[in-house]
Every structure is written in C-alpha cells, then in structure tokens.
Scaffold this active site. Structure first.
Site, short mmCIF file in Angstrom:
data_model
loop_
_atom_site.label_atom_id
_atom_site.label_comp_id
_atom_site.label_asym_id
_atom_site.label_seq_id
_atom_site.Cartn_x
_atom_site.Cartn_y
_atom_site.Cartn_z
N ARG A 26 0.87 -1.18 0.00
CA ARG A 26 0.00 0.00 0.00
C ARG A 26 0.90 1.21 0.00
O ARG A 26 1.62 1.48 0.96
CB ARG A 26 -0.88 -0.01 1.26
CG ARG A 26 -1.85 1.18 1.32
CD ARG A 26 -3.01 0.96 0.35
NE ARG A 26 -4.09 1.91 0.56
CZ ARG A 26 -4.28 3.01 -0.18
NH1 ARG A 26 -3.44 3.28 -1.20
NH2 ARG A 26 -5.29 3.81 0.06
N GLY A 27 0.89 1.95 -1.10
CA GLY A 27 1.87 3.00 -1.33
C GLY A 27 1.93 4.06 -0.25
O GLY A 27 3.02 4.42 0.22
N GLU A 28 0.79 4.55 0.20
CA GLU A 28 0.80 5.66 1.14
C GLU A 28 1.37 5.26 2.49
O GLU A 28 1.81 6.10 3.26
CB GLU A 28 -0.60 6.22 1.32
CG GLU A 28 -1.58 5.26 1.97
CD GLU A 28 -2.98 5.83 2.04
OE1 GLU A 28 -3.57 5.76 3.12
OE2 GLU A 28 -3.48 6.33 1.00
N ASP A 29 1.39 3.94 2.79
CA ASP A 29 1.95 3.48 4.07
C ASP A 29 3.45 3.23 3.97
O ASP A 29 4.18 3.44 4.94
CB ASP A 29 1.28 2.17 4.50
CG ASP A 29 -0.16 2.39 4.93
OD1 ASP A 29 -0.53 3.54 5.16
OD2 ASP A 29 -0.89 1.39 5.02
N THR A 30 3.91 2.74 2.84
CA THR A 30 5.27 2.20 2.81
C THR A 30 6.15 2.74 1.70
O THR A 30 7.36 2.54 1.72
CB THR A 30 5.20 0.66 2.63
OG1 THR A 30 4.54 0.37 1.40
CG2 THR A 30 4.46 0.02 3.78
N ARG A 31 5.56 3.41 0.71
CA ARG A 31 6.31 3.74 -0.50
C ARG A 31 7.57 4.55 -0.20
O ARG A 31 8.63 4.35 -0.81
CB ARG A 31 5.42 4.50 -1.47
CG ARG A 31 6.05 4.66 -2.87
CD ARG A 31 5.23 5.60 -3.74
NE ARG A 31 3.82 5.21 -3.82
CZ ARG A 31 3.33 4.37 -4.72
NH1 ARG A 31 4.14 3.81 -5.58
NH2 ARG A 31 2.05 4.09 -4.73
N GLY A 59 -11.20 2.22 -8.06
CA GLY A 59 -12.20 1.43 -8.79
C GLY A 59 -11.73 0.95 -10.14
O GLY A 59 -12.40 0.16 -10.76
N GLU A 93 -4.43 -7.64 -6.49
CA GLU A 93 -3.09 -8.21 -6.70
C GLU A 93 -2.89 -9.42 -5.79
O GLU A 93 -2.36 -10.45 -6.22
CB GLU A 93 -2.02 -7.16 -6.39
CG GLU A 93 -1.82 -6.12 -7.48
CD GLU A 93 -0.64 -5.20 -7.18
OE1 GLU A 93 -0.28 -4.42 -8.08
OE2 GLU A 93 -0.10 -5.25 -6.06
#
Length: 837
Positions: A26-31, A59, A93
């Site tokens: 999840r990008g906003e948590d870990t990117r 979506g 995914e």
C-alpha cells in the site's frame, strides 16, 4: 525450478522467470519509508524486482501487465500495513498472487506485517475489519470479489512472515524518522534488521533454486518423492530419502522443498544436520528451525530440552514443510521432529539419511531410495558438466564412456570428474583416468568415509573384508566365512545395508557400489601406501607375490585372497608365512608352487587353496584355530601325520584331490560337521575315528573308486546325509547304532555291496535310500520295511535282487506292505518308486 501441475500431469518448470520478486504494498503506508529500503537492498543483491509505482484511480481494474508480472515472478513479497485493506488494487493483486500459488507454479509468498498483527489480517479485525465493512457496502453487487479478498488474506496471513512492530517512538527515534521523511537515508535500526533478514531469506532461497536448474534426471526422482508426500491429505506424514553418499538425496530433497514449500504456511530446510550438530550442537539447529518457521532472527535456546518444548509448543499450530538433511543418529530426530503431534495436520517432514534403520525406528510413512543414473542420464550429466552441451565434441566419446563406466551412475562422481576434466585435452583425460585405477579421489573418498566412520569396529572389519574380498559373492557363504572370524556378520551386514554401504541382490548375492568398494580398498591401501607387507589385507597379485617371494610377511597381515584367472607358477619363499602370526584368512586359487612350504600360521581360521600343489600341509602347522579347510583338486597325499588338535574344525573339503590315500585321524575334531572327499579316486581308507564324530552332519565319499576300508560301525548321532555313491570297491557298509536317528539320506548306488545290515532299522528318520546299480546286491533285510518315513526308494539296475530275507516271519499287520514290495522287486527292478504306502 518450479512445479507445474494441472491435476493430471507433473513436471518441473525450468524456463527463466522474468522477475524474481514482485512487491505488493500500500503505497501511502510504505512507498517512501520501508519499501524504498527493501527495494534498494534487493537490487543491491542483483535480485530482479518488480514494484508498481503507479497511482491508480479508485475502482479502476488492474492493468494486464501487472497480472502478467505476478505470473512471471518467482516470489511475491506482500507488505501488509494499516491501510493495506483500503486498496482494492492491493487486494486484487493479492488474490492473483494466491491464485498463482494455488496453481503450483512455484510462486512463493513472503508476507511482511508492517505495523499490523497477523491476527488482524487473518480475521479481518481492526483497520482491516473497518476497510472490509466499507468494501461490502461498495461492492454489495459483487460480494464474491470481497470473499475472494478475504480468503486470500486468511491464506497469506497463515504463512510465516516477518512482524515489524511500530510502537511509540522516543524523541531520538522521531528525529531520525523525520530526517528519513525528508529524503535522508537513515532508517530505524529495528526495521533495517528486518530488511536484512528478508533479503537474506530471498537470496538464499533463490540461490538454492538456481543450483537445482538443469539437473539431469531430476523430474522422475522428485515425482517419486512427491507421490510419497501426498500433499493435500490432512495427516502429518514423515518421508525418508535413503541411500549412499553422493546418490543425490540432498539434491532431490532440495528440489522438493523449493517446488512445494509455497503450499505450506512455513518451511525450513536444515542442511547437513550431522555436521552442524557436531560443530554447533543441536540447540543451534533448533534455533535455526524456529527462526525459519517464524521469520525471527534472534531466537535463543538455553538447552536442548527447552528447545524440544518450544518446538512442540509453537509448531503445533503451523502447517509446515520441514527437511532434515543428512541425519545420522536418532537423537537428532528426537530433538528436532520426533512426533507427528508436534505439527499441525497437513505438515510434511522429509528426512535424508544414509541409515535406513533410523527411518524404520522412527516409523516413517514411506522410504524412497533414489536410483543411480542410467547410462543415458550419466552421459548427459557429464556432457553438460564438461562441455556445456548435450553431447561431447569429436574425439572425447571414448574417454567419456570410461568416465561413465568408472562412476557407475553416481552423480557425485560424474560431477566431480566432469568439473576436473573440463577444458582439458584428450591426453590429459587419458592420464587422469589411468591414474584413477590406483588413486581414489580424496573428494569422493571423504563423502563415502562419513558412513564408514560411523561404524563400530566389528562392522568396519566386516565392511573391509567384503570390499577387499567378497563383493558379489553369495551372502550365506560370506556370512559363514566371516562367522569363522568371529565378526558376527549377520548383524554387521544388516547394519551395512541400513547405512547404504551394501545391498543384497534378488539372488542373495552381496553387492557393493564399485566406488564404495574402492573406498574400502583405499582405506587399506592408506594403512601403508608404500609397503604392502604393512597392510592388514592383501588382494593384488603383485603385492602378494612381492611379500611371499621376498619373505616380507609381518604381523600386520591378517587376510590374503588371491584369485588368478589362470594357473601361474610362483617362487614363493619356503618360509613365506612364518612371520604372519596374525593371519586368519587364506584363500588362493590357480597357484603352482615351485618350493615346499615350511610354515603355516597356527592362527589360521579359514583356508581355501584350490589346486594346492604340495603333498601335505607344512609339518609344523598346528591347526587348533582352523574352522574350515578347503583344498579341492589338490596334490595332497596325506594332510598330516598322527593326531592334530582340531578343536575348532567344522568343515573339511578335499574333493577331487586324486592323490589322497587316506583320511587323517579325526579323534580330536570333536566339532567337525561336514566332510567332503568326493572324487578322491586314490582314497583307500577312511580312518575309524570318522565313525565316532558325534557332531558330523554330512559325510560325502562319492566316487572314491579305490575305497575299500570304512569304519566297522557308525556312532554318528548328528549325521543326516551319508553318500557312498560310485564307491565301486566297497563291499560292506558299516553297522548303524541306535543313536543314528537323524540320518535322512543314504546313497549306496554303484557300490559292490552284497547286502544291507539289519541295523538299518535304527535309521528311523531315513526318507531316501538309493541302492540303484548295486549289481552284487542279492536281497534286503526285512528291517527295511520298518522305515516308516522312507519316501524315496531307488532300486534301478539291481539285477540280482530278488526278495527279502526271512519274510515269512514279518509281522502280519505289515503283510500288505510286504506283498506290495515283493511284487515291486520281482524281475529286473528297473523302476523307481517314490512312495511306500
């Protein structure tokens, strides 16, 4: 290498993967924090990694290239974080990743729980529960999709992974974290440790898989183990892979592990348990096992018993695949994977070992023994190792065939020799192969010697005797000889078989792999590389001839076996055996002595000398220890003069020794069980002492055509078979005493006897009586009709035989039998009746 299985077919995928790692996050948590460091660490290790940096509108469906990237990736690292479940993209995914895993394409999942507990993911609690409440509202028209996400989360959360806590930070930690957010390369030490662990795990797994690619003949061997595993059943199964060193046990187990570990919640491959336990201790292996299963690096075990309790407590809730490689003692199994109830149903434990007895003691479900490579497989492996092609270049075919012949299908030997000969000229190949005949490669010797070193002393002696003298011989005969040497061969041979050093063919012959045999002979050679007279065993003709011709014998020599293909004259020193005080086994064939022998060692237990060319044994030989004497086709006239102490003698065979005149005095041979003088055509006299041998079971005087003198009476209570067939000058056979109740067969055919003694009635166990072609035989005693167990009565060619003596006085109740026999014996008697009834 990965497994492809559509339910009906099985193969190992060997094609190249496009990516080695797919990152799901999840990008906003870990990117911009954990992910960046992880990605950089993977790239630094040259691990090709796919990460999706695109921002997808809410979506929107996942692009096909992403789905394809998942399918073409060997591993997926799934990073669960607080907001992971809010992304339908991440969840789609994940569902695809799980689909790949379920289709058994070798796709392995490594979960990372970043600032979230596995229970939250597994049961959709906390932030995951909140996210799914919204998903069920948004996707109420497609709840099947939501269910697929939940199932995927549950399955992956059950796989052991790394749990990275993110508790409250100290002021110092906050400062470091602020620097990192501004683009600094700092990272909290705790997170750095986890990244190192993740990358190390992927790198090691990837390295082992790459080593397995291109293996020859692996598909069928892995399939056999896969069939034993019965993956999908809910029981806990233990499988053994057993065989000699270098046969490929570890390789097979490694491919099985790499191919199927993705179907388990956790897995561990404990490589080389034997050596690691010796070097580091069992507690170290217990720590490694728990670290692999729970992805924790700092597990410490104070003592082995605590380790056992910890393994039982923590593994019972995990469906695991565990491989214990190269186990060599039960204690290792008891401390690592003793009981099935230590593991959750569905778990599989694979044990590789050289000792089948360990597997039987543990009561594993199935035992798989890998076969050596076929000639075709061996040839292909050698070509790939040496020439990186399926076939050798022109000019190397003959030399390649020699390598294949030498290795006898053992992958270790083929790979070792192939690597050594790689890029060498044909003359260099020939020189190397010529050298192999007398110089066993140390690298191969060390692999085999591990099994040898684990043996007890008596088992080592048995192994060395078979390797040097008895490979390929009848098992019962070898056991008999080694029993004479007090080696307790039945249990020793059983242990050698268990330890993969020996096998028994379908026709009960002992078989030792040629390289294992060469290892045994190399052990003897290394006792004294330059001086054969300092070795315990001699079998090479040149060494034996040197020692005996130059009278170089020593107390070191315990056994000599010389089997020449054709008769050869030798000029051995008359005192050649005089200094061999420890010689216990002497076996010689096709030797023509040119000098007398003055000595035989008194400690000899077994002597077999076919074609012995002297007239007698050395006069000072005192055979107190001798158990068996075989001298067939010899020139012996008289074994020895007078009475010898024969305290141990059990078997004597001088068959076809045509010069033998009389048997020796056996008064002191109280243990003698078998005498075989068949075909001794000049034998005139059998010493009266023979008739008093209480333990004698077998007496064979067949075709002793000059024999005229036999003991007047036989008192041989153990005798079972007595043969005088073809003794054409024997006119009278001995009387039988009452204690001869064990005699089963009496062969008198072709003798000159006139009658049978009435004492034959004492032979109450007699089942076969052969008096055929006894042309001087006139009548039989009525006592013969009292032999109620007689079943085979052979009377062909007894032309003068007419009736019984004194048949009028025969009991009335037996009259019907007599009438039948009388009718049967009328005329020429040219028939054989198999039953008296």
């Amino acid at each position: 290498m990965a497994l492809i299985n559509d339910g009906s077919t099985f193969s190992l995928r060997t094609g190249k993967w496009v990516f080695e790692v797919f990152l799901n996050f999840r990008g906003e948590d870990t990117r911009h924090s954990f992910l960046r460091l992880l990605y950089d660490a993977l790239v630094e290790k040259k691990i090709s990694t796919f990460r999706d940096d695109k921002v997808l509108e809410r979506g929107k469906p996942i692009p096909s290239e992403l789905l394809k990237a998942i399918e073409e990736s060997r591993f997926s690292v799934v990073i669960f974080s607080k907001n992971y479940a809010t992304s339908s993209w991440c969840l789609d995914e994940l569902a695809k990743i799980v689909e790949c895993r379920q289709k058994m394409k070798g796709h392995t999942i490594f979960p990372v729980f970043y600032d979230v507990e596995p229970t939250e993911v597994r049961k959709q609690k906390g932030s995951f529960g909140e996210a799914f409440a919204k998903h069920e509202e948004v996707f109420k028209q497609n709840l099947e999709r939501v269910k697929r996400w939940k199932d995927a989360l549950t399955e992956v959360a059950n796989i052991s992974g790394w749990v990275i806590p993110r508790g409250p930070r100290s002021s110092e930690e906050n400062l470091i974290f602020t620097f990192y957010q501004r683009g600094n390369i700092h990272l909290l030490w705790q997170e750095s440790e986890y990244i190192e662990s993740i990358v190390e795990k992927i790198f090691k797994t990837l390295s082992s898989i790459k080593l397995n690619e291109g293996l020859v003949g692996i598909d069928s061997r892995v399939w056999e183990v896969y069939s034993c595993l019965k993956i999908g059943l809910t029981d806990v199964r233990m499988i053994g892979i057993y065989g000699t060193g270098g046969i490929g046990k570890t390789t097979i187990a490694r491919v099985v592990y790499d191919s199927f570990s993705n179907q388990f919640e956790a897995s561990s491959f404990l490589h080389n348990v034997r050596e690691t336990a010796e070097r580091e201790g069992l507690a170290y292996l217990q720590e490694q096992l728990l670290s692999d299963i729970f992805m924790e690096r700092n597990i410490r075990i104070s003592d082995v018993d605590n380790g056992v309790r910890l393994i039982r407590h923590r593994l019972c809730n995990k469906k695991v695949l565990l491989v214990l490689d190269d186990v060599d003692c039960l204690d290792q199994l008891y401390k690592l994977a003793c009981k099935r109830d230590w593991f959750r149903p569905g778990s599989r434990i694979v044990i590789t070992t050289r000792d089948e007895h360990l597997l039987k003691t543990l009561e594993v479900d199935e035992i798989h023994r890998p076969k050596v490579l076929s000639s075709e497989e061996a040839f292909r492996l050698l070509s790939l190792t040496c020439f990186s092609s399926e076939h050798p270049p022109e000019g190397y075919m003959e030399m390649s065939n020699r390598v294949i012949s030498y290795a006898h299908g053992l992958p270790l030997a083929i790979k070792f020799l192939g690597s050594f000969l790689d890029d060498r000229s044909i003359p260099a190949w020939k020189s190397c192969l010529d050298r192999l005949e007398n110089n066993f490669p140390t690298e191969i010797l060390q692999v085999f010697q591990i099994s040898f070193d684990s043996l007890q002393e008596v088992e080592k002696e048995t192994f060395l005797h078979i390797a040097c003298f008895f490979n390929g011989e009848d098992q019962d005969r070898v056991v008999e000889i080694l029993d004479y040497l007090e080696l307790y061969p039945k249990i020793a041979i059983s242990i050698l078989i268990d330890k993969s050093l020996l096998s028994v063919s379908s026709d009960k012959h002992l078989w030792m792999h040629p390289l294992v045999q060469q290892m045994g002979r190399e052990i003897i050679f290394r006792e004294s590389p330059k001086f054969p007279w300092e070795r315990s065993r001699l079998w090479l003709p040149k060494d034996i001839d040197l020692v005996l011709t130059d009278n170089m014998g020593t107390e070191a020599i315990q056994s000599i076996v010389l089997n020449l293909p054709a008769q050869k004259e030798v000029h051995w020193h008359p005192e050649a055996f005089s200094k061999m005080h420890c010689l216990v086994l002497l076996k010689i064939h096709n030797v023509q002595l040119q000098h007398e022998l003055t000595h035989f060692p008194n400690g000899l237990r077994f002597v077999e000398w076919s074609g012995y060319s002297l007239k007698s044994l050395p006069p000072n030989f005192e055979p107190k220890m001798l158990v068996e004497l075989r001298m067939c086709h010899s020139n012996i006239e008289l074994l020895w003069k007078g009475v010898k102490q024969l305290d141990s003698l059990r078997f004597i065979k001088l068959s076809h020794s045509r010069n033998l005149i009389r048997t020796p005095d056996f008064s002191e041979a109280r243990e003698l069980e078998r005498i075989d003088f068949e075909g001794c055509t000049n034998l005139i006299e059998v010493h009266p002492s023979v008739g008093l041998l209480k333990r004698l079971i077998f007496l064979n005087l067949k075709d002793c055509t000059s024999l005229v003198s036999l003991p007047s009476k036989l008192e041989m209570e153990s005798l079972e078979i007595f043969t005088l067939s073809g003794c054409s000058k024997v006119k009278k056979i001995p009387e039988f005493t009452k204690n001869m109740e064990r005699l089963r067969e009496l062969h008198l055919n072709g003798t000159a006897i006139v009658d049978l003694p009435s004492s034959i009635e004492h032979l109450t166990s007699l089942s076969l009586l052969n008096i055929s072609h006894c042309k001087n035989l006139v009548h039989l005693p009525c006592a013969i009709l009292r032999l109620e167990l007689l079943r085979d009565f052979i009377v062909l060619g007894c032309s003068r035989l007419a009736t019984f003596d004194d048949h009028e006085n025969f009991p009335t109740r037996k009259r019907s039998i007599w009438l039948w026999v009388e009718e049967f014996f009328k005329g020429s008697c040219r028939r054989v009746k198999s039953k008296l009834s």
